[in-house]
Design a protein around this motif. Structure first.
Motif, short mmCIF file in Angstrom:
data_model
loop_
_atom_site.label_atom_id
_atom_site.label_comp_id
_atom_site.label_asym_id
_atom_site.label_seq_id
_atom_site.Cartn_x
_atom_site.Cartn_y
_atom_site.Cartn_z
N GLU A 167 6.90 -14.12 -8.29
CA GLU A 167 6.39 -14.70 -7.05
C GLU A 167 6.99 -16.06 -6.72
O GLU A 167 6.61 -16.69 -5.73
CB GLU A 167 4.86 -14.83 -7.13
CG GLU A 167 4.34 -15.78 -8.19
CD GLU A 167 4.12 -15.12 -9.54
OE1 GLU A 167 3.34 -15.67 -10.34
OE2 GLU A 167 4.72 -14.05 -9.79
N MET A 168 7.93 -16.54 -7.53
CA MET A 168 8.53 -17.85 -7.30
C MET A 168 10.02 -17.73 -7.03
O MET A 168 10.69 -16.82 -7.51
CB MET A 168 8.35 -18.75 -8.54
CG MET A 168 6.93 -19.15 -8.83
SD MET A 168 6.82 -20.13 -10.35
CE MET A 168 7.85 -21.54 -9.95
N ILE A 169 10.53 -18.67 -6.22
CA ILE A 169 11.98 -18.84 -6.10
C ILE A 169 12.40 -19.79 -7.21
O ILE A 169 12.02 -20.96 -7.21
CB ILE A 169 12.38 -19.41 -4.73
CG1 ILE A 169 11.99 -18.45 -3.61
CG2 ILE A 169 13.87 -19.70 -4.70
CD1 ILE A 169 12.28 -18.98 -2.22
N GLN A 170 13.16 -19.29 -8.15
CA GLN A 170 13.60 -20.10 -9.29
C GLN A 170 15.11 -20.32 -9.16
O GLN A 170 15.92 -19.52 -9.61
CB GLN A 170 13.24 -19.39 -10.60
CG GLN A 170 11.74 -19.23 -10.79
CD GLN A 170 11.39 -18.33 -11.97
OE1 GLN A 170 11.19 -17.14 -11.80
NE2 GLN A 170 11.29 -18.91 -13.16
N ASN A 171 15.46 -21.41 -8.49
CA ASN A 171 16.86 -21.72 -8.25
C ASN A 171 17.51 -22.31 -9.50
O ASN A 171 16.97 -23.26 -10.09
CB ASN A 171 17.01 -22.71 -7.10
CG ASN A 171 16.82 -22.06 -5.75
OD1 ASN A 171 17.29 -20.95 -5.53
ND2 ASN A 171 16.13 -22.73 -4.85
N LEU A 172 18.65 -21.77 -9.88
CA LEU A 172 19.39 -22.26 -11.04
C LEU A 172 20.77 -22.74 -10.60
O LEU A 172 21.40 -22.14 -9.71
CB LEU A 172 19.54 -21.14 -12.07
CG LEU A 172 18.25 -20.55 -12.64
CD1 LEU A 172 18.55 -19.33 -13.50
CD2 LEU A 172 17.50 -21.60 -13.45
N ARG A 173 21.24 -23.78 -11.23
CA ARG A 173 22.58 -24.32 -10.94
C ARG A 173 23.35 -24.41 -12.24
O ARG A 173 22.86 -24.94 -13.24
CB ARG A 173 22.47 -25.69 -10.28
CG ARG A 173 23.82 -26.35 -10.00
CD ARG A 173 23.62 -27.74 -9.41
NE ARG A 173 23.22 -27.67 -8.01
CZ ARG A 173 22.92 -28.75 -7.28
NH1 ARG A 173 22.95 -29.96 -7.84
NH2 ARG A 173 22.55 -28.61 -6.02
N PHE A 174 24.58 -23.91 -12.23
CA PHE A 174 25.46 -23.90 -13.40
C PHE A 174 26.72 -24.69 -13.06
O PHE A 174 27.50 -24.27 -12.20
CB PHE A 174 25.81 -22.46 -13.79
CG PHE A 174 24.61 -21.58 -14.02
CD1 PHE A 174 24.10 -21.39 -15.29
CD2 PHE A 174 23.99 -20.95 -12.95
CE1 PHE A 174 22.99 -20.59 -15.50
CE2 PHE A 174 22.88 -20.14 -13.14
CZ PHE A 174 22.38 -19.97 -14.42
N VAL A 175 26.89 -25.84 -13.70
CA VAL A 175 28.01 -26.73 -13.39
C VAL A 175 29.00 -26.70 -14.55
O VAL A 175 28.63 -26.97 -15.70
CB VAL A 175 27.51 -28.17 -13.14
CG1 VAL A 175 28.66 -29.05 -12.68
CG2 VAL A 175 26.40 -28.18 -12.08
N VAL A 176 30.27 -26.40 -14.23
CA VAL A 176 31.30 -26.19 -15.26
C VAL A 176 32.24 -27.39 -15.31
O VAL A 176 32.73 -27.84 -14.27
CB VAL A 176 32.12 -24.92 -14.98
CG1 VAL A 176 32.96 -24.55 -16.19
CG2 VAL A 176 31.21 -23.76 -14.58
#
Length: 581
Positions: free
Chosen positions: A96-105
């Motif tokens: 039920e949640m928007i779980q935004n993930l960011r992956f920085v290389v």
């Protein structure tokens, strides 16, 4: 497929979700690899490392602040343009949640994690729901972007000079610390005779082989006296102990002849995996010393047969999107006259002069509900198309009032692309719609129940559930066809369908609680609903916090999907335990 976490895992738990009294969330493990990373160093390839962040949004009136919290980083892999990172990340998964993930290389030029001392390669931003629902064979491939994401300061000149595309591959798996027992029988045939004045007194040892090739004994079956064809029935072991959650975990079988007064004699061994153990079912027992001595004349020292007697897996909701079940989303919007004319500021359909679909604070209440719910549900549909209908008005200059009108204008194609398409289509409809009434729910519910049954395999056949439908009805007031609506819901309760009703405005929505069967199952015409498929939420209670609105509105969906699958015996299309048994 479920698994136990690997030893190099970082676990992130939402701090505001601890001890909230709700169902314990599923946990998923994400592992990452990359391909074709740029070479910035003249004499070597890149030394890549990935930093992972999760977004927390704070709502304060009209102000929204986005905070990216670090949840860890991978290890640094030296001189490798195609790194496969060992360190994984475990995250609590909330449907039920928007779980935004960011992956920085980064290409790490120093031992310091300071970004200014290293070369920026690029980033990827995805929601956890998107990684889960879009995975094919538990893998999701996407391009690494060389632009600079919001909120960070880096130099991307080197990154943008790399002319070929770099990619990032995510592997997503459910984490289960399984309490489930595996029950099985073992039979051996024609094992070697070891005793001079009898046959053999065999027993079996099963060991789990760890990642470092060490062996952990997990089961020792009892000795059976004087036989070359022993049978061990009703053996039992926990799934965690046997395979540590990994169906491809290697297992080592040893068969011995028990001796009372001396060391036990080895009859033979073999190595397999749990997957192969179930599929192949029979294995040759090999004594390596005897094989070496006899050469080509040696066949085996017996055959072992393995038979599962009880399936060891209980379905979780995450098994469905991971296993290929699509969540199909439809919106039905109330265009009755009680909403007020869209040109008037006090209308619930008010067309604000500063309307910007990307700015939550410029949306009217219908648009806020659409965006709050839609952005959570959108990733679960693989092609990102959602259906949009209107009811209680005259549409497209037609003379009659309709209650299940496709707002695209095409009855055969009511779908539009993404939430942006829903908002755009709704906004266009406001230009020409003639608000009317009454407020009838039954037609759209009947339509969606019929769609939900299309292509559905017969019940109780352990068939795959390819699609599950969610109908979101937005309404400003009381239902005009209450008895027909009750009947429609009761009739739809055996279809793969959930209905969300969102009350828009400040009307008295007391009648809506009758439809929400949390406490008592809905009845109509002497027939009782087979399961609760309706959730009602008043928008006014959560109007200033779209994440909370989505959370409260969608919290029951996982339970309803599981209830449907259990009640009528459906499974995910790609479900490990159902496939191998």
């Amino acid at each position: 497929m479920s698994t136990a976490p690997n030893k190099n895992s970082t676990y992130y738990q939402y701090p505001d979700m601890k001890n909230n009294g709700k169902k314990i969330p599923s946990k998923v493990e994400i592992t990452i690899s990359c391909k074709n990373l740029p070479k910035f160093d003249k004499l070597s390839k890149s030394d890549p490392k990935i930093f992972i962040f999760i977004e927390n949004k704070l709502y304060n009136g009209n102000d929204v602040t986005s905070l990216w919290k670090s949840i860890g980083s991978t290890e640094r892999i030296k001189n490798n343009e195609n790194p496969v990172f060992t360190k994984s990340f475990i995250i609590d998964y909330y449907f039920e949640m928007i779980q935004n993930l960011r992956f920085v290389v980064f290409d790490m030029d120093s031992d310091s994690d300071e970004w200014k001392k290293n070369d920026y390669i690029g980033y990827v931003e995805k929601t956890l729901g998107e990684l889960i629902s879009s995975s094919k064979d538990n893998g999701y491939l996407c391009d690494i972007l060389t632009a600079i994401p919001s909120g960070i300061e880096v130099n991307n000149s080197k990154a943008q000079s790399h002319h070929s595309t770099s990619t990032m591959l995510f592997k997503v798996r459910e984490i289960v610390d399984s309490p489930i027992k595996i029950k099985f029988d073992i039979t051996c045939e024609h094992i070697d005779k070891k005793d001079t004045f009898g046959k053999s007194d065999p027993f079996v040892i099963i060991s789990r082989i760890e990642d470092d090739d060490s062996k952990v004994k997990v089961l020792e079956a009892s000795v059976i006296k004087n036989t070359l064809n022993p049978v061990w029935n009703n053996l039992e072991i926990s799934e965690s102990a046997l395979i540590n959650g990994d169906p491809d975990r290697k297992l080592f079988f040893e068969v011995y002849d028990w001796d009372k007064n001396s060391e036990n004699d080895l009859i033979g061994t073999f190595t397999t995996t749990f997957s192969l153990l179930i599929k192949q079912k029979s294995f040759m027992i090999i004594n390596e010393k005897k094989k070496e001595k006899k050469g080509d004349k040696y066949v085996n020292s017996g055959v072992l047969f393995f038979k599962i007697t009880e399936r060891p897996k209980t379905l979780e909701f995450v098994d469905f999107p991971l296993g290929g079940t699509e969540i199909l989303v439809s919106f039905a919007i109330d265009f009755t006259a009680s909403n007020g004319q869209p040109s008037e500021p006090d209308s619930l359909h008010y067309k604000k002069p500063n309307y910007d679909p990307n700015n939550f604070n410029t949306l009217n209440e219908y648009q806020k509900a659409i965006s709050s719910i839609g952005y959570v549900l959108e990733p679960y549909d693989s092609n990102r198309y959602m259906e949009i209908y209107g009811y209680g008005a005259r549409f497209f200059n037609r003379k009659t009032v309709e209650h299940d009108c496709s707002l695209t204008g095409d009855p055969d194609n009511p779908s539009v692309f993404r939430v942006a398409g829903i908002l755009e289509t709704y906004h266009k409809a406001l230009q020409t719609v003639k608000l009317s009434g009454p407020t009838n729910f039954a037609p759209i519910i009947n339509k969606m129940a019929s769609k939900a049954r299309e292509g559905l395999a017969p019940k109780n056949t352990d068939a795959p559930l390819h699609k599950y439908h969610i109908l979101t009805i937005l309404t400003d007031g009381a239902i005009s066809d209450m008895e027909n609506t009750k009947k429609a819901i009761v009739e739809a309760s055996d279809a793969p369908l959930s209905i969300i009703i969102i009350g828009i405005g400040k009307s008295n929505f007391g009648s809506m609680n009758v439809l929400d069967g949390d406490n008592n199952k809905l009845s109509s015409g002497g027939k009782t609903s087979e399961r609760d498929i309706v959730q009602f939420v008043p928008l006014s209670k959560y109007i200033n916090d779209p994440s909370l609105l989505a959370s409260e509105t969608l919290a029951e969906i996982p339970k309803q999907v599981l209830e449907f699958s259990k009640l009528y015996k459906y499974r995910p299309p790609k479900y490990y335990y159902d496939i191998i048994y």
